[in-house]
Design a protein around this motif. Structure first.
Motif, PDB file in Angstrom:
ATOM      1  N   ILE A 121       2.412 -34.121   2.204  1.00 54.61           N
ATOM      2  CA  ILE A 121       0.758 -33.642   2.968  1.00 54.61           C
ATOM      3  C   ILE A 121       1.708 -32.370   3.041  1.00 54.61           C
ATOM      4  CG2 ILE A 121      -0.614 -34.046   5.050  1.00 54.61           C
ATOM      5  CD1 ILE A 121      -1.163 -37.010   3.785  1.00 54.61           C
ATOM      6  N   SER A 122       2.513 -32.052   3.722  1.00 54.18           N
ATOM      7  CA  SER A 122       3.465 -31.734   5.238  1.00 54.18           C
ATOM      8  C   SER A 122       3.593 -30.167   4.095  1.00 54.18           C
ATOM      9  CB  SER A 122       4.796 -31.487   6.050  1.00 54.18           C
ATOM     10  OG  SER A 122       5.246 -31.117   6.416  1.00 54.18           O
ATOM     11  N   ARG A 123       4.250 -31.395   2.743  1.00 52.47           N
ATOM     12  CA  ARG A 123       4.561 -29.296   1.637  1.00 52.47           C
ATOM     13  C   ARG A 123       3.104 -28.821   0.996  1.00 52.47           C
ATOM     14  NH1 ARG A 123       6.028 -31.732  -3.970  1.00 52.47           N
ATOM     15  NH2 ARG A 123       4.238 -32.170  -3.750  1.00 52.47           N
ATOM     16  N   ASP A 124       1.881 -30.151   0.636  1.00 54.28           N
ATOM     17  CA  ASP A 124       0.835 -29.147   0.854  1.00 54.28           C
ATOM     18  C   ASP A 124       0.739 -28.411   1.272  1.00 54.28           C
ATOM     19  OD1 ASP A 124       0.932 -30.394  -1.391  1.00 54.28           O
ATOM     20  OD2 ASP A 124      -0.068 -32.155  -1.275  1.00 54.28           O
ATOM     21  N   LEU A 125       0.863 -28.447   2.230  1.00 58.99           N
ATOM     22  CA  LEU A 125       0.055 -27.710   4.167  1.00 58.99           C
ATOM     23  C   LEU A 125       0.564 -26.189   4.204  1.00 58.99           C
ATOM     24  CD1 LEU A 125      -0.257 -30.503   7.125  1.00 58.99           C
ATOM     25  CD2 LEU A 125      -2.301 -28.635   6.087  1.00 58.99           C
ATOM     26  N   VAL A 126       1.595 -26.437   3.687  1.00 59.01           N
ATOM     27  CA  VAL A 126       3.104 -25.569   3.774  1.00 59.01           C
ATOM     28  C   VAL A 126       2.242 -24.075   2.282  1.00 59.01           C
ATOM     29  CG1 VAL A 126       5.224 -24.249   3.900  1.00 59.01           C
ATOM     30  CG2 VAL A 126       4.792 -26.567   5.147  1.00 59.01           C
ATOM     31  N   GLU A 127       1.943 -25.002   1.428  1.00 62.39           N
ATOM     32  CA  GLU A 127       1.917 -23.921   0.268  1.00 62.39           C
ATOM     33  C   GLU A 127       0.774 -23.421   0.484  1.00 62.39           C
ATOM     34  OE1 GLU A 127       1.898 -26.932  -3.695  1.00 62.39           O
ATOM     35  OE2 GLU A 127       5.006 -26.580  -3.022  1.00 62.39           O
ATOM     36  N   SER A 128       0.170 -24.154   1.088  1.00 62.45           N
ATOM     37  CA  SER A 128      -1.945 -23.881   1.235  1.00 62.45           C
ATOM     38  C   SER A 128      -1.938 -22.718   2.529  1.00 62.45           C
ATOM     39  CB  SER A 128      -2.437 -24.587   1.752  1.00 62.45           C
ATOM     40  OG  SER A 128      -2.627 -25.184   2.961  1.00 62.45           O
ATOM     41  N   THR A 129      -1.395 -22.687   2.950  1.00 58.10           N
ATOM     42  CA  THR A 129      -1.213 -21.919   4.422  1.00 58.10           C
ATOM     43  C   THR A 129       0.079 -20.252   3.676  1.00 58.10           C
ATOM     44  OG1 THR A 129      -0.414 -23.383   5.945  1.00 58.10           O
ATOM     45  CG2 THR A 129       0.157 -21.442   6.559  1.00 58.10           C
ATOM     46  N   GLU A 130       0.793 -20.500   2.926  1.00 51.42           N
ATOM     47  CA  GLU A 130       1.502 -19.336   2.412  1.00 51.42           C
ATOM     48  C   GLU A 130       0.392 -18.879   1.149  1.00 51.42           C
ATOM     49  OE1 GLU A 130       4.705 -21.054   0.843  1.00 51.42           O
ATOM     50  OE2 GLU A 130       6.290 -21.113   2.689  1.00 51.42           O
ATOM     51  N   LYS A 131      -0.057 -19.732   0.300  1.00 53.82           N
ATOM     52  CA  LYS A 131      -1.184 -18.469  -0.520  1.00 53.82           C
ATOM     53  C   LYS A 131      -2.060 -18.089   0.113  1.00 53.82           C
ATOM     54  CE  LYS A 131      -0.382 -22.189  -4.466  1.00 53.82           C
ATOM     55  NZ  LYS A 131      -1.326 -23.466  -5.023  1.00 53.82           N
ATOM     56  N   SER A 132      -2.980 -18.464   1.389  1.00 56.79           N
ATOM     57  CA  SER A 132      -4.230 -17.932   1.738  1.00 56.79           C
ATOM     58  C   SER A 132      -3.160 -16.498   3.115  1.00 56.79           C
ATOM     59  CB  SER A 132      -4.034 -18.807   3.281  1.00 56.79           C
ATOM     60  OG  SER A 132      -3.589 -19.242   3.942  1.00 56.79           O
ATOM     61  N   ILE A 133      -2.292 -17.093   3.502  1.00 53.95           N
ATOM     62  CA  ILE A 133      -1.346 -15.446   4.089  1.00 53.95           C
ATOM     63  C   ILE A 133      -1.820 -14.248   2.984  1.00 53.95           C
ATOM     64  CG2 ILE A 133       0.587 -14.980   4.971  1.00 53.95           C
ATOM     65  CD1 ILE A 133       0.953 -16.663   6.825  1.00 53.95           C
ATOM     66  N   GLU A 134      -0.946 -15.049   1.594  1.00 51.55           N
ATOM     67  CA  GLU A 134      -0.449 -13.506   1.148  1.00 51.55           C
ATOM     68  C   GLU A 134      -1.750 -13.535   0.070  1.00 51.55           C
ATOM     69  OE1 GLU A 134       1.210 -14.188  -3.901  1.00 51.55           O
ATOM     70  OE2 GLU A 134       2.459 -15.751  -2.418  1.00 51.55           O
ATOM     71  N   LEU A 135      -2.478 -14.174  -0.258  1.00 46.57           N
ATOM     72  CA  LEU A 135      -4.181 -13.335  -0.389  1.00 46.57           C
ATOM     73  C   LEU A 135      -4.782 -12.835   0.398  1.00 46.57           C
ATOM     74  CD1 LEU A 135      -6.211 -14.098  -2.462  1.00 46.57           C
ATOM     75  CD2 LEU A 135      -7.713 -15.953  -1.042  1.00 46.57           C
ATOM     76  N   ALA A 136      -4.244 -13.092   2.046  1.00 47.83           N
ATOM     77  CA  ALA A 136      -5.090 -12.412   3.081  1.00 47.83           C
ATOM     78  C   ALA A 136      -4.275 -10.793   3.225  1.00 47.83           C
ATOM     79  CB  ALA A 136      -5.364 -12.708   3.908  1.00 47.83           C
ATOM     80  N   LEU A 137      -2.911 -10.701   2.763  1.00 47.02           N
ATOM     81  CA  LEU A 137      -2.473  -9.890   2.823  1.00 47.02           C
ATOM     82  C   LEU A 137      -2.538  -8.642   1.276  1.00 47.02           C
ATOM     83  CD1 LEU A 137       0.735 -10.671   4.687  1.00 47.02           C
ATOM     84  CD2 LEU A 137      -1.423  -9.773   5.538  1.00 47.02           C
ATOM     85  N   THR A 138      -2.404  -9.723   0.311  1.00 45.29           N
ATOM     86  CA  THR A 138      -2.521  -8.448  -0.899  1.00 45.29           C
ATOM     87  C   THR A 138      -4.561  -8.111  -1.189  1.00 45.29           C
ATOM     88  OG1 THR A 138      -3.069 -10.795  -2.333  1.00 45.29           O
ATOM     89  CG2 THR A 138      -1.034  -9.749  -2.461  1.00 45.29           C
ATOM     90  N   GLU A 139      -5.373  -8.579  -1.039  1.00 44.99           N
ATOM     91  CA  GLU A 139      -6.711  -8.065  -1.287  1.00 44.99           C
ATOM     92  C   GLU A 139      -7.243  -7.170   0.144  1.00 44.99           C
ATOM     93  OE1 GLU A 139     -10.918 -10.498  -0.412  1.00 44.99           O
ATOM     94  OE2 GLU A 139      -9.951 -12.092  -1.052  1.00 44.99           O
ATOM     95  N   LYS A 140      -7.619  -6.107  -0.821  1.00 44.01           N
ATOM     96  CA  LYS A 140      -8.302  -4.912   0.384  1.00 44.01           C
ATOM     97  C   LYS A 140      -9.617  -4.987  -0.060  1.00 44.01           C
ATOM     98  CE  LYS A 140      -3.023  -3.721   0.603  1.00 44.01           C
ATOM     99  NZ  LYS A 140      -2.351  -2.616   0.337  1.00 44.01           N
ATOM    100  N   VAL A 141     -10.305  -5.122   0.937  1.00 45.77           N
ATOM    101  CA  VAL A 141     -11.590  -4.628   0.016  1.00 45.77           C
ATOM    102  C   VAL A 141     -11.557  -3.173   1.622  1.00 45.77           C
ATOM    103  CG1 VAL A 141     -13.413  -5.978   0.858  1.00 45.77           C
ATOM    104  CG2 VAL A 141     -11.221  -7.217   0.068  1.00 45.77           C
ATOM    105  N   PRO A 142     -12.760  -1.928   0.655  1.00 46.31           N
ATOM    106  CA  PRO A 142     -12.466  -0.917   1.466  1.00 46.31           C
ATOM    107  C   PRO A 142     -13.860  -1.550   2.503  1.00 46.31           C
ATOM    108  CG  PRO A 142     -13.174  -1.066  -0.566  1.00 46.31           C
ATOM    109  CD  PRO A 142     -12.534  -1.655  -0.822  1.00 46.31           C
ATOM    110  N   LEU A 143     -13.796  -0.652   3.151  1.00 46.45           N
ATOM    111  CA  LEU A 143     -15.599  -0.798   4.487  1.00 46.45           C
ATOM    112  C   LEU A 143     -15.325  -0.516   4.081  1.00 46.45           C
ATOM    113  CD1 LEU A 143     -13.597  -0.782   7.651  1.00 46.45           C
ATOM    114  CD2 LEU A 143     -14.326  -3.290   6.289  1.00 46.45           C
TER     115      LEU A 143
END
Length: 144
Positions: A79-101
């Protein structure tokens, strides 16, 4: 003769003091959750439980070695490993997704108007929407 106490600005009512303690505790919890402390605490709990199980049948040094080897993961470690992986994926997605305003002058407001033929007693009337674009002109200058 008794002295009357002046209102002490440092002294707070018990209810206000209680509210400040609750607010400070909630702020601390939110900072700890935002920093990922909950996954570290969960992993630490899993390691303690694994060590307890292994130390019942093995010497201490072997129990520690098996606990931190990573070969056999307990449910808490998974469970702890899955939490860390999902957090890393969501941070990576938030940093790479660039939607112009969108530019300010092209913003459209959707206004919903009920259809005139719908009966008022129906539970979920369908609504017709049409676009409304307000004029975005600067206001006139103020006169001094």
């Amino acid at each position: 003769m008794s002295k009357l106490r002046a209102a002490d600005p440092q002294r707070q009512s018990p209810a206000r003091n209680w509210f400040h303690r609750i607010a400070a505790s909630l702020c601390l919890c939110s900072v700890l959750l935002a920093s990922g402390f909950h996954t570290v605490a969960l992993q630490g709990y899993g390691w303690v439980k694994m060590y307890e199980v292994y130390s019942e049948s093995l010497p201490a040094f072997q129990a520690v070695d098996l606990t931190f080897s990573g070969d056999d993961l307990c449910g808490i470690c998974v469970i702890s490993r899955d939490l860390v992986e999902s957090t890393e994926k969501s941070i990576e997605l938030a940093l790479t997704e660039k939607v112009p305003l969108p530019p300010l002058n092209t913003l459209a407001i959707s206004v919903a108007e009920p259809l005139p033929t719908i009966a008022r007693h129906s539970l979920s009337p369908s609504r017709e929407t049409k676009e409304f674009s307000p004029p975005l002109e600067p206001p006139p200058p103020r006169v001094a």
